[in-house]
Design a protein around this motif. Structure first.
Motif, PDB file in Angstrom:
ATOM      1  N   LYS A  51       9.521  10.601   8.919  1.00 32.54           N
ATOM      2  CA  LYS A  51       9.152   9.645  10.117  1.00 32.54           C
ATOM      3  C   LYS A  51       7.928   9.069  10.034  1.00 32.54           C
ATOM      4  CE  LYS A  51      12.632  11.448  13.351  1.00 32.54           C
ATOM      5  NZ  LYS A  51      12.756  11.859  14.667  1.00 32.54           N
ATOM      6  N   ALA A  52       6.971   9.581   9.208  1.00 26.99           N
ATOM      7  CA  ALA A  52       5.583   9.183   9.011  1.00 26.99           C
ATOM      8  C   ALA A  52       5.121   8.710   7.749  1.00 26.99           C
ATOM      9  CB  ALA A  52       4.585  10.275   9.422  1.00 26.99           C
ATOM     10  N   ARG A  53       6.313   8.143   7.013  1.00 28.21           N
ATOM     11  CA  ARG A  53       6.097   7.895   5.729  1.00 28.21           C
ATOM     12  C   ARG A  53       5.615   6.457   5.328  1.00 28.21           C
ATOM     13  NH1 ARG A  53      11.012   9.539   2.609  1.00 28.21           N
ATOM     14  NH2 ARG A  53      10.446  11.719   2.987  1.00 28.21           N
ATOM     15  N   HIS A  54       4.126   6.447   5.406  1.00 27.14           N
ATOM     16  CA  HIS A  54       3.456   5.211   5.288  1.00 27.14           C
ATOM     17  C   HIS A  54       2.732   4.960   3.961  1.00 27.14           C
ATOM     18  CE1 HIS A  54       4.541   3.575   9.186  1.00 27.14           C
ATOM     19  NE2 HIS A  54       4.309   4.849   9.607  1.00 27.14           N
ATOM     20  N   ALA A  55       2.750   4.053   3.090  1.00 30.52           N
ATOM     21  CA  ALA A  55       2.269   4.171   1.848  1.00 30.52           C
ATOM     22  C   ALA A  55       0.595   3.685   2.082  1.00 30.52           C
ATOM     23  CB  ALA A  55       2.794   2.762   1.191  1.00 30.52           C
ATOM     24  N   LYS A  56       0.168   4.331   1.297  1.00 30.60           N
ATOM     25  CA  LYS A  56      -1.367   4.191   1.315  1.00 30.60           C
ATOM     26  C   LYS A  56      -1.838   2.701   0.790  1.00 30.60           C
ATOM     27  CE  LYS A  56      -2.224   7.694  -0.939  1.00 30.60           C
ATOM     28  NZ  LYS A  56      -3.031   8.881  -1.762  1.00 30.60           N
ATOM     29  N   SER A  57      -3.008   2.205   1.067  1.00 29.22           N
ATOM     30  CA  SER A  57      -3.209   1.010   0.742  1.00 29.22           C
ATOM     31  C   SER A  57      -3.653   0.697  -0.860  1.00 29.22           C
ATOM     32  CB  SER A  57      -4.617   0.442   1.359  1.00 29.22           C
ATOM     33  OG  SER A  57      -5.759   1.374   1.184  1.00 29.22           O
ATOM     34  N   ASP A  58      -3.917   1.875  -1.233  1.00 26.31           N
ATOM     35  CA  ASP A  58      -4.196   2.047  -2.895  1.00 26.31           C
ATOM     36  C   ASP A  58      -2.783   2.140  -3.521  1.00 26.31           C
ATOM     37  OD1 ASP A  58      -3.476   4.537  -2.547  1.00 26.31           O
ATOM     38  OD2 ASP A  58      -5.312   5.354  -3.139  1.00 26.31           O
ATOM     39  N   SER A  59      -1.672   2.101  -2.970  1.00 25.66           N
ATOM     40  CA  SER A  59      -0.469   2.002  -3.539  1.00 25.66           C
ATOM     41  C   SER A  59      -0.051   0.694  -4.015  1.00 25.66           C
ATOM     42  CB  SER A  59       0.615   2.740  -2.648  1.00 25.66           C
ATOM     43  OG  SER A  59       1.026   2.074  -1.526  1.00 25.66           O
ATOM     44  N   ALA A  60      -0.644  -0.237  -3.520  1.00 24.94           N
ATOM     45  CA  ALA A  60      -0.430  -1.849  -4.030  1.00 24.94           C
ATOM     46  C   ALA A  60      -1.787  -2.014  -4.884  1.00 24.94           C
ATOM     47  CB  ALA A  60      -0.413  -2.590  -2.778  1.00 24.94           C
ATOM     48  N   ALA A  61      -1.673  -2.031  -6.051  1.00 21.54           N
ATOM     49  CA  ALA A  61      -2.825  -2.195  -6.649  1.00 21.54           C
ATOM     50  C   ALA A  61      -2.352  -3.132  -8.220  1.00 21.54           C
ATOM     51  CB  ALA A  61      -3.345  -0.684  -7.434  1.00 21.54           C
ATOM     52  N   VAL A  62      -3.760  -3.565  -8.691  1.00 23.53           N
ATOM     53  CA  VAL A  62      -3.479  -4.393  -9.880  1.00 23.53           C
ATOM     54  C   VAL A  62      -4.325  -3.456 -11.071  1.00 23.53           C
ATOM     55  CG1 VAL A  62      -4.292  -6.487 -11.145  1.00 23.53           C
ATOM     56  CG2 VAL A  62      -3.932  -6.483  -8.704  1.00 23.53           C
ATOM     57  N   ILE A  63      -3.443  -3.448 -12.422  1.00 29.66           N
ATOM     58  CA  ILE A  63      -3.958  -2.716 -13.553  1.00 29.66           C
ATOM     59  C   ILE A  63      -5.024  -3.663 -14.150  1.00 29.66           C
ATOM     60  CG2 ILE A  63      -1.993  -3.235 -14.999  1.00 29.66           C
ATOM     61  CD1 ILE A  63      -2.374  -0.809 -16.352  1.00 29.66           C
ATOM     62  N   THR A  64      -6.166  -3.133 -14.365  1.00 30.87           N
ATOM     63  CA  THR A  64      -7.255  -3.893 -15.024  1.00 30.87           C
ATOM     64  C   THR A  64      -7.832  -3.430 -16.147  1.00 30.87           C
ATOM     65  OG1 THR A  64      -8.856  -3.068 -13.438  1.00 30.87           O
ATOM     66  CG2 THR A  64      -7.900  -4.876 -12.660  1.00 30.87           C
ATOM     67  N   ILE A  65      -8.137  -4.027 -16.996  1.00 31.48           N
ATOM     68  CA  ILE A  65      -9.053  -3.749 -18.207  1.00 31.48           C
ATOM     69  C   ILE A  65     -10.648  -4.156 -17.762  1.00 31.48           C
ATOM     70  CG2 ILE A  65      -9.518  -3.981 -20.630  1.00 31.48           C
ATOM     71  CD1 ILE A  65      -6.550  -4.864 -21.076  1.00 31.48           C
ATOM     72  N   GLN A  66     -11.466  -3.169 -17.692  1.00 30.95           N
ATOM     73  CA  GLN A  66     -12.863  -3.293 -17.447  1.00 30.95           C
ATOM     74  C   GLN A  66     -13.476  -2.755 -18.621  1.00 30.95           C
ATOM     75  OE1 GLN A  66     -13.774  -2.515 -13.401  1.00 30.95           O
ATOM     76  NE2 GLN A  66     -11.815  -2.633 -12.709  1.00 30.95           N
ATOM     77  N   VAL A  95      -5.368  -3.870  -4.112  1.00 29.68           N
ATOM     78  CA  VAL A  95      -5.374  -5.183  -4.095  1.00 29.68           C
ATOM     79  C   VAL A  95      -6.369  -5.858  -3.002  1.00 29.68           C
ATOM     80  CG1 VAL A  95      -3.463  -5.369  -2.557  1.00 29.68           C
ATOM     81  CG2 VAL A  95      -3.738  -7.377  -3.976  1.00 29.68           C
ATOM     82  N   GLN A  96      -6.352  -4.990  -2.008  1.00 27.75           N
ATOM     83  CA  GLN A  96      -7.459  -5.455  -1.062  1.00 27.75           C
ATOM     84  C   GLN A  96      -8.731  -5.285  -1.367  1.00 27.75           C
ATOM     85  OE1 GLN A  96      -6.630  -6.668   1.954  1.00 27.75           O
ATOM     86  NE2 GLN A  96      -4.577  -5.703   2.321  1.00 27.75           N
ATOM     87  N   GLU A  97      -9.260  -4.359  -2.286  1.00 22.81           N
ATOM     88  CA  GLU A  97     -10.608  -4.385  -2.962  1.00 22.81           C
ATOM     89  C   GLU A  97     -10.970  -5.518  -3.824  1.00 22.81           C
ATOM     90  OE1 GLU A  97     -12.769  -1.494  -6.093  1.00 22.81           O
ATOM     91  OE2 GLU A  97     -11.610  -0.487  -4.902  1.00 22.81           O
ATOM     92  N   MET A  98      -9.732  -6.091  -4.240  1.00 23.69           N
ATOM     93  CA  MET A  98      -9.916  -7.473  -5.414  1.00 23.69           C
ATOM     94  C   MET A  98     -10.049  -8.408  -4.523  1.00 23.69           C
ATOM     95  SD  MET A  98      -7.310  -6.749  -8.305  1.00 23.69           S
ATOM     96  CE  MET A  98      -8.090  -7.953  -9.398  1.00 23.69           C
ATOM     97  N   VAL A  99     -10.014  -8.749  -3.362  1.00 30.65           N
ATOM     98  CA  VAL A  99     -10.212  -9.846  -2.607  1.00 30.65           C
ATOM     99  C   VAL A  99     -11.756 -10.244  -2.594  1.00 30.65           C
ATOM    100  CG1 VAL A  99     -10.098 -10.867  -0.294  1.00 30.65           C
ATOM    101  CG2 VAL A  99      -8.189  -9.506  -1.185  1.00 30.65           C
ATOM    102  N   GLU A 100     -12.767  -9.127  -2.336  1.00 36.21           N
ATOM    103  CA  GLU A 100     -14.131  -9.377  -2.352  1.00 36.21           C
ATOM    104  C   GLU A 100     -14.559 -10.052  -4.085  1.00 36.21           C
ATOM    105  OE1 GLU A 100     -16.518  -5.716  -2.380  1.00 36.21           O
ATOM    106  OE2 GLU A 100     -14.693  -5.186  -1.379  1.00 36.21           O
ATOM    107  N   HIS A 101     -13.712  -9.787  -4.885  1.00 38.83           N
ATOM    108  CA  HIS A 101     -14.253 -10.171  -6.222  1.00 38.83           C
ATOM    109  C   HIS A 101     -13.312 -11.536  -6.799  1.00 38.83           C
ATOM    110  CE1 HIS A 101     -16.319  -6.792  -7.038  1.00 38.83           C
ATOM    111  NE2 HIS A 101     -15.556  -5.829  -6.418  1.00 38.83           N
ATOM    112  N   ALA A 102     -12.496 -12.084  -5.822  1.00 33.64           N
ATOM    113  CA  ALA A 102     -11.821 -13.169  -5.954  1.00 33.64           C
ATOM    114  C   ALA A 102     -12.192 -14.628  -5.320  1.00 33.64           C
ATOM    115  CB  ALA A 102     -10.238 -13.248  -5.795  1.00 33.64           C
ATOM    116  N   ASP A 103     -12.309 -15.501  -6.151  1.00 33.87           N
ATOM    117  CA  ASP A 103     -12.501 -16.993  -5.567  1.00 33.87           C
ATOM    118  C   ASP A 103     -11.004 -17.555  -5.212  1.00 33.87           C
ATOM    119  OD1 ASP A 103     -12.954 -19.548  -4.977  1.00 33.87           O
ATOM    120  OD2 ASP A 103     -14.526 -19.951  -6.849  1.00 33.87           O
ATOM    121  N   MET A 104     -10.715 -17.484  -3.863  1.00 33.62           N
ATOM    122  CA  MET A 104      -9.405 -17.759  -3.809  1.00 33.62           C
ATOM    123  C   MET A 104      -9.024 -19.233  -3.804  1.00 33.62           C
ATOM    124  SD  MET A 104      -7.883 -14.933  -3.293  1.00 33.62           S
ATOM    125  CE  MET A 104      -6.451 -14.919  -2.701  1.00 33.62           C
TER     126      MET A 104
END
Length: 803
Positions: free
Chosen positions: A743-758, A767-776
């Motif tokens: 009943k309390a099964r909620h995905a954490k925000s980091d379960s929606a992510a982008v795989i990156t090569i850095q 994905v929420q963290e990536m917004v500040e690095h994006a020129d939308m």
């Protein structure tokens, strides 16, 4: 400083790019540049004539407005004809016969990076292996005033360089004792500066991801496999391919991964069973059992079993024919793997490595080790040369000692990942690995424009799913297809030929889920989608952001969701590579090589070439570095009238400096969104008008040719690696989700992510963290790792020096 560059050992594509970069880098830093012909043998042979021709004897006529006359002297040195004919005369009447250490200028290496092999020659030198030979080499260097050497070769060549450096103090003392050098020379040349770059198609050097020439050799092998596939399917045949790799199986392994082979034999990891014949036959019989019509087995030339008994391609053919009854052929690729024009990667990275080698020589001191210039992921690195050589030799020793686990551990992590990826994508188990309770329904979708590697990534995810017991669901035509219930389960055999297919087998478009987010959530529930992989560009990133934000309203979105970047524009924030960008660069290189050939044939013609890329200048900028473009226009920098005026001035100056009848055809690359006013056609007409009698101008638009074609091996291999990491991420997030109360099964925000090569690492970024690095607005990252490359492109054509 006087810097010499030599190539040694087996030739490899990209060596000429190194020579070009070292020569130009040295001149840009105010150094004198030399090439040593025929490798170490040239050092020993030296020059028959001792006379040195100073700059004053050269024609250095230049327009009055040019502000750096000393640079023009180096620019004109040789007029771009050095070593085109090894038996001919050096420009200015100086014969190359008997001359092995030759001073060169800017134009001497004009266009070299597009040539395969090594234009300054390579040879195995028995003389240099002797103390007497090295003593003679030391004298020849001092005689020419050279105090720094850049060596491009394999581990044997780099070992020779380090031995030479270690012996140098003793050698020059001996020369002084014999009276052949002066006290002044003894003091001046007391320290020999050496740097190494690894030129080897085998990719057999440790502490670097890729050696110079390996990507091009892999491309040759994959081209052969792709061609063989059609005849293998037609006749239901088996083919055994023998590829190079005496002590390293990288070529065989990556060809197996990229080409969709059934079985590979490599020195580092022989078949684990007592009988390689039984192991191979079991795998191939299983493939034939499910309906596969073709069989590809790849054998490295140094392959052996666990007792170090050689495994030859003929023996493999015999087993396949006699035990499985397959019509089997053997193809030995041999030296075709070494030849041909370098691919884009083997032009860009050797150029960057060569320039860094010059910096390393300028910074060298007696207390610093000699460095090897390598590369990790996308970062140029310096490591102590002998540490890399020692680790490489340790791999060979481990194989000889039958310690194959150690041999694999000494290779870079990507090698181990590639081997695991090959097993996962090529071998079909009799039953799934995971119990039913841990199995997931994984949906796979392509988004945005097509890009090379999309299908390879999908094939990998599908085969991993089927191996583990998950259900792979193909969503055709993006979110529109999902809303139309255009889904179906993918099969192991159904994706068999997808590694070499360009475009998108699932279909793709730019529709985002907010077209009807509620309906999308309903379809997630209807089809019981428990995880989602989106393979695409900026649209996929935007879609993932929309879906993650939608979790507040729609419980169906509380599932693991990942974005695997795939776009030729390479505009996804925070990642340095997207699938398809390497394939697109190769397509651009092929097109521009042909265009440049046409321009050069006309001698004084400039082509303005338009590229794709949206509002991201990656393809135009890196393409300019790969093809030696004279000017590049990008959306990040834009175009204004002052820039165009400077560019016209530069072109006029540059053409005026070319020798009469020997002008070079030149290319200008313009990203399609660089300017809404100064179009490709406008720039071309302006240059045509302003060029007068100096140069003509034409235009060409590459358009969608940059999206098509067969994916490059690097894009295929990267697709396999990243796709498997996506599946691992999904499983980890799914298990964490299942551990929560229902009943309390909620995905954490980091379960929606982008795989990156850095840099040198693969990282997951929510994905929420990536917004500040994006020129939308402009659909690109705020910062790009390649931002400084435009300045480098201009430096390599001497634009700053001639304006």
């Amino acid at each position: 400083m006087r810097i010499a560059v030599l190539t040694s050992g087996g030739d490899s594509a990209g060596m000429n790019a190194v020579v070009r970069a070292v020569v130009k880098g040295a001149i840009l830093k105010g150094c004198d540049a030399f090439v040593v012909r025929e490798g170490y043998e040239g050092l020993v042979l030296g020059n028959a004539d001792e006379a040195y021709v100073p700059h004053a004897e050269l024609d250095t006529t230049a327009p009055a407005e040019v502000r750096d006359p000393s640079f023009i002297q180096n620019l004109r040195f040789g007029d771009g004809e050095l070593l085109r004919d090894g038996t001919g005369d050096y420009p200015g009447g100086r014969s190359l016969k008997g001359r092995y250490i030759v001073r060169v200028g800017w134009d001497d290496v004009r266009g070299w990076f597009a040539e395969g092999g090594t234009l300054i020659g390579t040879a195995r030198s028995a003389a240099f292996r002797t103390p007497e030979g090295r003593l003679t080499a030391a004298y020849n260097l001092i005689k020419e005033g050279i105090d720094a050497i850049c060596v491009c070769g394999g581990d044997g060549s780099l070992t020779g360089a380090d031995v030479f450096r270690a012996e140098w103090p003793k050698l020059i003392k001996t020369l002084r004792a014999e009276g052949v050098i002066t006290d002044e020379q003894l003091n001046r040349f007391g320290h020999l500066k050496i740097v190494g770059l690894v030129g080897s198609i085998d990719n057999d050097m440790c502490m670097t991801d890729l050696t110079i020439g390996a990507p091009t050799a892999l491309q040759r092998i994959c081209e052969a496999i792709d061609n063989i596939n059609s005849t293998a399917i037609s006749h239901s045949r088996a083919f055994v391919l023998e590829v190079m790799g005496r002590h390293c199986g990288w070529l065989a392994l990556l060809a197996g991964v990229s080409g969709g082979a059934d079985f590979v034999f490599i020195p580092e990891s022989p078949p684990k069973g007592e009988s390689w014949e039984d192991e191979m036959c079991a795998v191939i019989h299983r493939h034939r059992e499910v309906g596969k019509r073709k069989t590809i087995v790849i054998v490295a030339e140094g392959a052996h079993d666990r007792q170090l008994n050689p495994i030859h391609s003929d023996a493999v053919r015999k087993v396949l024919a006699e035990r499985l009854g397959l019509d089997t052929r053997v193809t030995t690729l041999g030296h075709t793997q070494r030849g041909g024009r370098p691919c884009a990667y083997d032009r860009i990275m050797p150029t960057l490595q060569g320039l860094d080698a010059v910096d390393a020589l300028l910074e060298a001191t007696p207390d610093k080790p000699s460095y090897m210039i390598g590369v990790r992921e996308n970062k140029i690195t310096r490591v102590p040369l002998m540490e890399a050589v020692a680790m490489t030799q340790e791999v060979t020793n481990a194989i000889k000692a039958k310690d194959f686990d150690k041999a694999m551990a000494l290779r870079d992590p990507e090698f181990q990942e590639s081997l695991e990826g090959f097993f996962i994508t090529s071998m079909l188990p009799d039953k799934p690995v995971l119990p039913p309770a841990q199995r997931i329904r994984v949906a796979i979708m392509h988004m945005g424009a097509p890009a090379g590697g999309m299908n390879a990534a999908t094939r990998t995810a599908v085969r991993y799913c089927l191996r583990e017991g998950h259900t792979p669901l193909a969503i055709h035509n993006g979110f529109r297809g999902l809303l139309d219930d255009n889904l179906h389960e993918l099969s192991w055999l159904g994706v068999d030929g997808w590694m070499s297919r360009g475009g998108s087998e699932l279909g793709t478009n730019r529709t985002l889920p907010d077209v009807d987010l509620g309906a999308v959530a309903s379809k997630f529930q209807q089809h019981n989608i428990q995880a989602l992989i989106m393979i695409g560009g900026f649209e996929a990133f935007s879609a993932l952001l929309i879906l993650e934000n939608g979790r507040k309203y729609y419980p169906a979105f509380h599932v693991p969701m990942v974005h695997l970047p795939a776009t030729i524009s390479n505009n996804v924030p925070m990642t340095e590579f997207s699938l398809g960008s390497d394939t697109s660069l190769n397509a651009l290189v092929d097109a521009c090589d042909a265009i440049k050939q046409s321009a050069s044939a006309s001698r004084n013609r400039v082509f303005v070439v338009e590229t794709q890329g949206g509002k991201c200048g990656y393809i135009a900028t890196m393409g300019a570095l790969a093809v030696g473009a004279s000017i590049v226009y990008t959306p990040e920098n834009g175009i204004d009238l002052a820039t165009l005026q400077d560019d016209v001035k530069w072109l006029k100056t540059r053409y005026s400096l070319d020798s009469k009848g020997k002008s070079e055809g030149r290319v200008i690359l313009r990203n399609e969104a660089s300017s809404s006013v100064y179009s490709t056609e406008v720039i071309m007409k302006m240059l045509k008008e302003e060029g007068g009698s100096l140069f003509d101008a034409r235009s060409a638009s590459l358009g969608h040719t940059l999206q098509g074609g067969i994916p490059s091996p690097l894009d295929r291999a990267r697709a396999v690696r990243l796709s498997l990491k996506c599946m691992s991420f999904i499983e980890k997030q799914w298990n964490e989700l299942q551990a929560m109360p229902a009943k309390a099964r909620h995905a954490k925000s980091d379960s929606a992510a982008v795989i990156t090569i850095q840099g040198s690492a693969v990282k997951w970024v929510p994905v929420q963290e990536m917004v500040e690095h994006a020129d939308m607005k402009n659909r690109r990252g705020v910062h790009a790792w390649w931002e400084g490359t435009k300045v480098l492109v201009e430096s390599l054509v001497a634009r700053p020096q001639l304006i």
